[in-house]
Scaffold this motif. Structure first.
Motif, PDB file in Angstrom:
ATOM      1  N   ILE A 217       0.817  -1.221   0.000  1.00 31.58           N
ATOM      2  CA  ILE A 217       0.000   0.000   0.000  1.00 31.58           C
ATOM      3  C   ILE A 217       0.851   1.271   0.000  1.00 31.58           C
ATOM      4  O   ILE A 217       0.298   2.380   0.055  1.00 31.58           O
ATOM      5  CB  ILE A 217      -0.956   0.018   1.212  1.00 31.58           C
ATOM      6  N   ARG A 218       2.160   1.121  -0.085  1.00 33.71           N
ATOM      7  CA  ARG A 218       3.029   2.301  -0.033  1.00 33.71           C
ATOM      8  C   ARG A 218       2.652   3.369  -1.059  1.00 33.71           C
ATOM      9  O   ARG A 218       2.639   4.559  -0.709  1.00 33.71           O
ATOM     10  CB  ARG A 218       4.495   1.883  -0.218  1.00 33.71           C
ATOM     11  N   PRO A 219       2.355   3.031  -2.324  1.00 34.91           N
ATOM     12  CA  PRO A 219       1.973   4.093  -3.271  1.00 34.91           C
ATOM     13  C   PRO A 219       0.764   4.896  -2.798  1.00 34.91           C
ATOM     14  O   PRO A 219       0.737   6.130  -2.938  1.00 34.91           O
ATOM     15  CB  PRO A 219       1.665   3.321  -4.560  1.00 34.91           C
ATOM     16  N   ALA A 220      -0.234   4.219  -2.234  1.00 36.34           N
ATOM     17  CA  ALA A 220      -1.425   4.924  -1.746  1.00 36.34           C
ATOM     18  C   ALA A 220      -1.075   5.799  -0.549  1.00 36.34           C
ATOM     19  O   ALA A 220      -1.588   6.923  -0.420  1.00 36.34           O
ATOM     20  CB  ALA A 220      -2.507   3.910  -1.360  1.00 36.34           C
ATOM     21  N   VAL A 221      -0.199   5.314   0.329  1.00 36.69           N
ATOM     22  CA  VAL A 221       0.223   6.106   1.491  1.00 36.69           C
ATOM     23  C   VAL A 221       1.022   7.325   1.032  1.00 36.69           C
ATOM     24  O   VAL A 221       0.820   8.449   1.525  1.00 36.69           O
ATOM     25  CB  VAL A 221       1.059   5.246   2.456  1.00 36.69           C
ATOM     26  N   SER A 222       1.936   7.125   0.088  1.00 37.24           N
ATOM     27  CA  SER A 222       2.749   8.235  -0.423  1.00 37.24           C
ATOM     28  C   SER A 222       1.879   9.316  -1.044  1.00 37.24           C
ATOM     29  O   SER A 222       2.115  10.517  -0.838  1.00 37.24           O
ATOM     30  CB  SER A 222       3.761   7.717  -1.455  1.00 37.24           C
ATOM     31  N   ASP A 223       0.865   8.895  -1.799  1.00 36.63           N
ATOM     32  CA  ASP A 223      -0.055   9.853  -2.415  1.00 36.63           C
ATOM     33  C   ASP A 223      -0.801  10.646  -1.342  1.00 36.63           C
ATOM     34  O   ASP A 223      -0.937  11.864  -1.443  1.00 36.63           O
ATOM     35  CB  ASP A 223      -1.048   9.121  -3.314  1.00 36.63           C
TER      36      ASP A 223
END
Length: 333
Positions: A217-223
């Motif tokens: 889920i890192r991309p969603a967290v980064s966004d």
């Protein structure tokens, strides 16, 4: 409204009851009360994208239509949102609890009508064309055009649900071409190998599973972090391992995901199978946002072990016949 989620086999059970199949006799009372609850507008049996997917894989047209008939009757085409839009909101809310921002978390409608609710406007949807009528349909009585448009929508929705593997293959897509389930199995096998190689047990398995999930889920967290003016590196520099684990657990659907994955990793005698993919991606949303979830016994056991039922006030059942008690209790309150 009481929202009850059924996994695929439970829909099959009710379809058998609806068609008088001998294997469906024990579910007749549940079907009768479900029909009554839906007719009264007190109960909803929402479908998710995975019900469309699993139903479309059923090769026998007659048995697939039996299931679809039951789905259409009880769901009234009520549907649930996809996991990742809900995750975006969950991340915003978790960041708000942690940092006091964003001021306005993203909003998602958990429940709606049809595939368009699931697709969130990403589908190319056919519209009612009245151009062949005199005046482009201007002569139609008030409200009739909207009624016709609604009928078109319902017809398209039904066609999507009834479509089988031959229909998809004719449109250039074969279910066998999808390798998501196998890639999921290979990933979990790598996680299992790492757990075994490091001799992890107990809570250490939970930490390892959540760590691998955070990578997913890192991309969603980064966004989401970008929306509050924070970089991923700043976030990681300012949080402890314990704080990160708490943050992941503060995302309801990921909490359920990791309860399921951790429980499976503890049971090393049970190997990961492609069918596990559908359960692990499908069950977290209803486990959090529905009132009742009816699924396989193994998952009910594992979700209860993780206290998912208490955490989200969800009734977990492994037999659709037990819905009778739920519906009777609901009607009495």
């Amino acid at each position: 409204m009481l929202r009850i989620y059924l996994d695929q086999n439970k829909w099959v059970d009710l379809a058998r009851a609806a068609t008088g199949h001998q294997l469906g006799r024990q579910f007749t009372d549940a079907l009768t009360l479900a029909r009554a609850g839906v007719a009264a507008g007190a109960v909803s049996f929402p479908l998710d994208i995975y019900r469309y997917w699993e139903t479309s894989k059923r090769r026998d047209d007659r048995s697939r239509d039996d299931v679809v008939d039951t789905m259409l009757e009880l769901s009234k085409q009520h549907t649930m949102a996809l996991p990742f839009p809900l995750l975006d909101r969950e991340i915003d809310l978790a960041l708000q609890r942690l940092f006091g921002r964003p001021e306005h978390p993203r909003q998602v409608q958990e429940f709606g009508i049809g595939m368009r609710q699931i697709g969130e406007g990403r589908l190319d949807w056919p519209e009612l064309d009245l151009s062949a009528l005199p005046g482009g349909g201007a002569s139609l009585p008030p409200g009739l055009s909207s009624q016709l448009s609604e009928l078109v929508d319902q017809s398209v929705e039904e066609a999507l649900l009834r479509a089988g593997p031959d229909t998809y293959r004719a449109r250039g897509f074969a279910h066998s071409d999808s390798d998501h389930a196998q890639r999921f199995v290979e990933f979990e096998k790598m996680v299992a190998a790492a757990i075994a190689a490091n001799g992890l047990t107990g809570n250490a398995i939970d930490v390892a599973v959540r760590a691998t999930d955070f990578g997913d889920i890192r991309p969603a967290v980064s966004d989401a972090l970008g929306r509050i003016g924070m970089t991923y590196e700043e976030f990681m520099d300012g949080i402890t391992v314990g704080g990160l684990m708490s943050f992941i657990d503060d995302l309801p659907t990921r909490y359920v995901t990791n309860v399921m994955r951790s429980a499976k990793h503890r049971q090393t005698q049970q190997k990961w199978e492609p069918n596990d993919f559908a359960d692990v991606v499908a069950l977290p949303v209803p486990a959090v946002y529905c009132d009742v979830v009816v699924t396989e016994k193994q998952w009910v056991h594992r979700l209860r072990q993780g206290k998912v039922d208490r955490r989200y006030n969800t009734i977990l059942l492994d037999n659709v016949a037990d819905v009778v008690d739920v519906l009777v209790t609901a009607s009495a309150t």
